[in-house]
Design a protein around this motif. Structure first.
Motif, short mmCIF file in Angstrom:
data_model
loop_
_atom_site.label_atom_id
_atom_site.label_comp_id
_atom_site.label_asym_id
_atom_site.label_seq_id
_atom_site.Cartn_x
_atom_site.Cartn_y
_atom_site.Cartn_z
N LEU A 235 0.82 -1.22 0.00
CA LEU A 235 0.00 0.00 0.00
C LEU A 235 0.85 1.27 0.00
N GLY A 236 2.16 1.10 0.08
CA GLY A 236 3.02 2.28 0.14
C GLY A 236 2.98 2.98 1.48
N PHE A 237 2.75 2.22 2.55
CA PHE A 237 2.66 2.80 3.89
C PHE A 237 4.02 2.77 4.57
N ILE A 238 4.42 3.90 5.09
CA ILE A 238 5.67 3.98 5.88
C ILE A 238 5.28 4.22 7.33
N HIS A 239 5.61 3.29 8.21
CA HIS A 239 5.25 3.46 9.61
C HIS A 239 6.04 4.60 10.25
N GLY A 240 7.32 4.65 9.96
CA GLY A 240 8.12 5.80 10.38
C GLY A 240 8.85 5.63 11.69
N ASP A 255 0.49 2.94 16.76
CA ASP A 255 1.23 4.19 16.95
C ASP A 255 1.48 4.95 15.65
N TYR A 256 0.43 5.68 15.28
CA TYR A 256 0.49 6.47 14.06
C TYR A 256 1.09 7.83 14.37
N GLY A 257 2.39 7.87 14.55
CA GLY A 257 3.08 9.13 14.79
C GLY A 257 3.57 9.69 13.46
N PRO A 258 4.81 9.41 13.13
CA PRO A 258 5.38 10.01 11.92
C PRO A 258 5.05 9.23 10.64
N CYS A 259 4.02 8.41 10.66
CA CYS A 259 3.72 7.58 9.49
C CYS A 259 3.21 8.43 8.32
N ALA A 260 3.28 7.87 7.14
CA ALA A 260 2.77 8.55 5.94
C ALA A 260 2.70 7.54 4.80
N PHE A 261 1.85 7.83 3.83
CA PHE A 261 1.83 7.03 2.61
C PHE A 261 2.79 7.64 1.61
N LEU A 262 3.40 6.76 0.82
CA LEU A 262 4.27 7.24 -0.25
C LEU A 262 3.48 8.11 -1.20
N ASP A 263 4.10 9.18 -1.64
CA ASP A 263 3.62 9.83 -2.86
C ASP A 263 4.36 9.12 -3.99
N ALA A 264 5.45 9.72 -4.47
CA ALA A 264 6.27 9.07 -5.49
C ALA A 264 6.96 7.85 -4.89
N TYR A 265 6.96 6.76 -5.64
CA TYR A 265 7.61 5.56 -5.14
C TYR A 265 9.12 5.76 -5.04
N SER A 266 9.67 5.41 -3.90
CA SER A 266 11.11 5.28 -3.76
C SER A 266 11.38 4.39 -2.56
N THR A 268 13.88 4.31 -0.80
CA THR A 268 14.64 5.01 0.24
C THR A 268 13.84 6.14 0.89
N GLN A 269 12.55 6.26 0.55
CA GLN A 269 11.75 7.37 1.09
C GLN A 269 11.65 7.33 2.62
N VAL A 270 11.91 8.48 3.23
CA VAL A 270 11.76 8.69 4.66
C VAL A 270 10.98 9.99 4.82
N PHE A 271 10.03 10.04 5.75
CA PHE A 271 9.34 11.31 6.02
C PHE A 271 9.69 11.85 7.41
N SER A 272 10.06 10.95 8.33
CA SER A 272 10.23 11.34 9.72
C SER A 272 11.42 12.29 9.90
N SER A 273 11.17 13.36 10.66
CA SER A 273 12.20 14.39 10.89
C SER A 273 13.41 13.84 11.63
N ILE A 274 13.23 12.73 12.38
CA ILE A 274 14.37 12.26 13.18
C ILE A 274 15.04 11.02 12.60
N ASP A 275 14.55 10.51 11.47
CA ASP A 275 15.15 9.30 10.91
C ASP A 275 16.26 9.66 9.93
N HIS A 276 17.39 10.14 10.49
CA HIS A 276 18.45 10.68 9.65
C HIS A 276 19.14 9.62 8.80
N TYR A 280 14.17 3.56 9.05
CA TYR A 280 12.78 3.16 8.83
C TYR A 280 12.25 3.61 7.46
N ALA A 281 13.18 3.69 6.50
CA ALA A 281 12.81 4.02 5.11
C ALA A 281 11.85 2.97 4.57
N PHE A 282 11.07 3.36 3.56
CA PHE A 282 10.05 2.46 3.02
C PHE A 282 10.60 1.06 2.74
#
Ligand code: AMP
Ligand code: MG
Length: 484
Positions: A235-240, A255-266, A268-276, A280-282
Motif C-alpha cells: 500500500l506504500g505505507f511507511i510506519h516511520g 502508533d500512528y506518529g510520523p507515518c505517511a503514505f508514499l507519494d512518489a515511489y522510492s 529510500t523514502q523517509v518522512f520522519s524528521s528524526i530518521d536521519h 525506517y525508510a520504506f
C-alpha cells in the motif's frame, strides 16, 4: 454500559501501575466513531456524556485504568524503561460476539512512565492517528482503531501552544515486543513465560497446546508481522518509527506518529524528521521487522530453551527463514493488485522487476496501480504517463502482458478485480496536513471530507479528482514528527 473485563490486570500483576487520567478543564467531543461504538456494544448517549467519559472527566463505568510498563529498542538502542507515558489502559471490552478489545486513552496526562514529558497529546496528533488508523482499517490492514477524539479544553505547549485532546484507541491488545523485553530485563524467565502464556491465550489460543509455548508464540508473531509488513509494502505505507515498543504481538499496526503514505515511489523514502539514517525508510521495513523479531526472540529465548535446549536451533531457523515467509505474503498481496488470479513461480521476480523499474521515476505509488488497470483497455500510455520517463515501464509492461495471457479472466473482469484492491483515496500527505491545520482553527469540514473518502477508498467519486492527485508541483517536501 460497556461489558468490561480486566484479564490483563488479573494475569499480569506487577506489569502495570493503576492510575487515573488528568482532569480535563472543558471536554468537548471532536470526533465520534459511531459504527465502531455500535460494534463494541456501546449504548447511545449524548455527545456531552461521551466527551466526559472519553476525556477522563468522568470514569467510564466498569473501567479500571492502568499504565502498562514496557521497554523497547528505539532506533536500535535499548531503553529498559518506557511504558505508557501518555496513555492509560481502561480495560478490555467484550464485544457482543465475545471478541475482546483493549480500550486505551492516549493523551490523558502524566503517569509514572512519563519521564519529564507532559503525558498529553495535541488535537492534531489525535486526529492524525484517527484518520490514519481508520483509513488503514478500510484498506483491510490489521490496525488499532479510533473510537473518539475529545478536546480537553487545555492548551498544551509543543513548539507553539496547541489545543490538547484525548484519543480513545481500540486494539486487540497493547502487548508489544517491548513488553517482552521489559519482562526479560526486569523480571526474568518466569515472568516471560507468564506473559507468553497470556499473549497466546489472548491472540493465538489454538497454539496453547503446543509442546514449546514460547516458541509457538515466536512463530505466531513472526507470521502476523510478516503478513502485516507485506500489507504495508503493498500500500506504500511507511510506519516511520518501527521501534520494538511499537511492534504489536497481535500483528496490528500501532502508533500512528510520523507515518505517511508514499507519494512518489522510492525504496529510500523517509518522512520522519528524526530518521536521519533511513533506518525506517520504506524499503527497509521488512529488514527492520526481522530485526525487531530478533529482539522478541532474545526476550523469549531463555523460556524457549527451558522447554527444550534443541529449540534454540528452531528459533534461529525461524528468524533466518523469515525473509522467505515475508516474500510469500508480499507476492500473495501483490498478485491481485496486478490482476493475477493464479500463482506462478515467476511472479515474485515480476513484482520485484516492477519496483526496480519504478525507482527514480517519480511515479505516484497509489495512482500507478489504477493506471495499470486502465492500461488493460487503454494501452501502455496510461502507465507511461505516470513516469518521468514515459518509456520506463514499457519492457516490464510487456512481461506483465505475457503473464496475463496465461490468466483466465476477461479484461473487464480483471480491471474490476484490480480496482477492488487498489485504492483511489489514501490520506495523502498534503491533504492531511491541510485538514489538520483547519481543525486547529476549529474547522473540521476538510478533515471530515477526507475521512469520508479514505474510509471508502476503492470507490471513485465524481468531482473528487483532487483527492486522488499527488501534492501540487513545487510543494515543499513532506516531513512528519514523532510524539506530537
Ligand atoms: P511513541 O513515540 O508514542 O511510541 O512513545 C515512545 C515513548 O515515549 C512511550 O513510552 C510514550 O509513553 C512516551 N511519550 C511520548 N510522548 C509523550 C508525552 N507527551 N508525555 C509522556 N510520555 C510520552
Ligand atoms: Mg509507542
Amino acid at each position: 454500559m460497556l461489558n468490561f473485563d480486566h484479564s490483563l490486570a488479573r494475569a499480569l500483576e506487577g506489569f502495570y501501575v493503576p492510575w487515573q487520567a488528568a482532569e480535563p478543564p472543558a471536554p468537548k467531543l471532536a470526533l465520534w466513531n459511531a459504527p465502531l461504538a455500535a460494534a463494541l456494544g456501546l449504548p447511545e448517549a449524548e455527545p456531552e456524556q461521551y466527551a466526559r467519559w472519553f476525556s477522563g472527566a468522568e470514569a467510564v463505568p466498569g473501567s479500571q485504568p492502568l499504565a502498562l510498563a514496557y521497554a523497547g529498542h528505539q532506533f536500535g538502542h535499548f531503553n529498559p524503561q518506557l511504558g505508557d507515558g501518555r496513555a492509560l489502559l481502561l480495560g478490555e471490552v467484550l464485544r457482543p460476539d465475545g471478541a475482546r478489545f483493549d480500550l486505551q486513552f492516549k493523551g490523558s496526562g502524566p503517569t509514572p512512565f512519563s519521564r519529564q514529558a507532559d503525558g498529553k497529546s495535541t488535537l492534531s496528533a489525535a486526529l492524525r492517528e484517527y484518520l490514519m488508523s481508520e483509513a488503514m482499517a478500510a484498506l483491510g490492514v490489521p490496525t488499532t482503531r479510533s473510537l473518539a477524539v475529545v478536546l480537553t479544553g487545555e492548551g498544551i505547549w509543543r513548539e507553539t501552544p496547541q489545543p490538547g485532546a484525548v484519543l480513545t484507541r481500540v486494539a486487540a491488545s497493547h502487548l508489544r515486543v517491548g513488553t517482552f523485553e521489559w519482562a526479560a530485563a526486569h523480571k526474568g524467565r518466569e515472568a516471560v513465560e507468564q506473559l507468553a502464556d497470556y499473549a497466546l491465550q489472548r491472540h493465538f489460543p489454538e497454539r496453547l497446546s503446543e509442546r514449546n509455548r514460547p516458541l509457538a508464540l515466536l512463530d505466531a508473531v513472526c507470521e502476523v508481522q510478516a503478513q502485516l509488513v507485506a500489507k504495508w509494502m503493498n500500500l506504500g505505507f511507511i510506519h516511520g518509527v518501527m521501534n520494538t515498543d511499537n511492534v504489536t504481538i497481535s500483528g496490528e499496526t500501532i502508533d500512528y506518529g510520523p507515518c505517511a503514505f508514499l507519494d512518489a515511489y522510492s525504496a529510500t523514502q523517509v518522512f520522519s524528521s528524526i530518521d536521519h539514517n533511513g533506518r525506517y525508510a520504506f524499503g527497509n521495513q521488512p529488514v527492520v521487522c526481522r530485526w525487531n523479531l530478533y529482539r522478541l526472540a532474545s526476550a523469549l529465548i531463555e523460556a524457549i530453551v527451558a522447554v527444550d535446549e534443541a529449540d534454540n536451533e528452531a528459533a534461529r531457523l525461524m528468524l533466518e527463514q523469515w525473509g522467505e515467509r515475508y516474500e510469500r505474503h508480499w507476492i500473495a498481496g501483490l498478485r491481485p493488485k496486478l490482476g493475477l488470479a493464479t500463482a506462478e513461480e515467476g511472479d515474485l521476480a515480476l513484482g520485484q522487476t516492477l519496483f526496480a523499474a519504478l525507482e527514480g521515476q517519480g511515479a505516484d505509488f497509489t495512482r500507478l496501480f489504477r493506471a495499470l488497470s486502465a492500461s488493460l483497455s487503454e494501452g501502455y500510455g496510461a502507465v507511461g504517463a505516470e513516469c518521468s520517463d514515459p518509456e520506463a515501464l514499457r519492457e516490464w509492461w510487456e512481461l506483465w502482458q505475457a503473464r496475463l495471457a496465461r490468466e483466465p479472466l476477461a479484461i473487464a473482469e480483471r480491471q474490476a478485480a484490480m480496482d477492488a484492491v487498489n485504492p483511489v483515496y489514501i490520506p495523502r500527505n498534503h491533504l492531511t496536513d491541510a485538514a489538520l491545520k483547519a481543525a486547529d482553527t476549529g474547522d473540521m469540514e476538510p478533515f471530515n471530507a477526507l475521512l469520508e473518502l479514505v474510509t471508502h477508498p476503492f470507490v471513485q467519486r465524481d468531482g473528487m479528482e483532487h483527492y486522488a492527485h499527488g501534492a501540487p508541483e513545487g510543494s515543499p517536501a513532506h516531513v512528519t514528527y514523532c510524539g506530537t
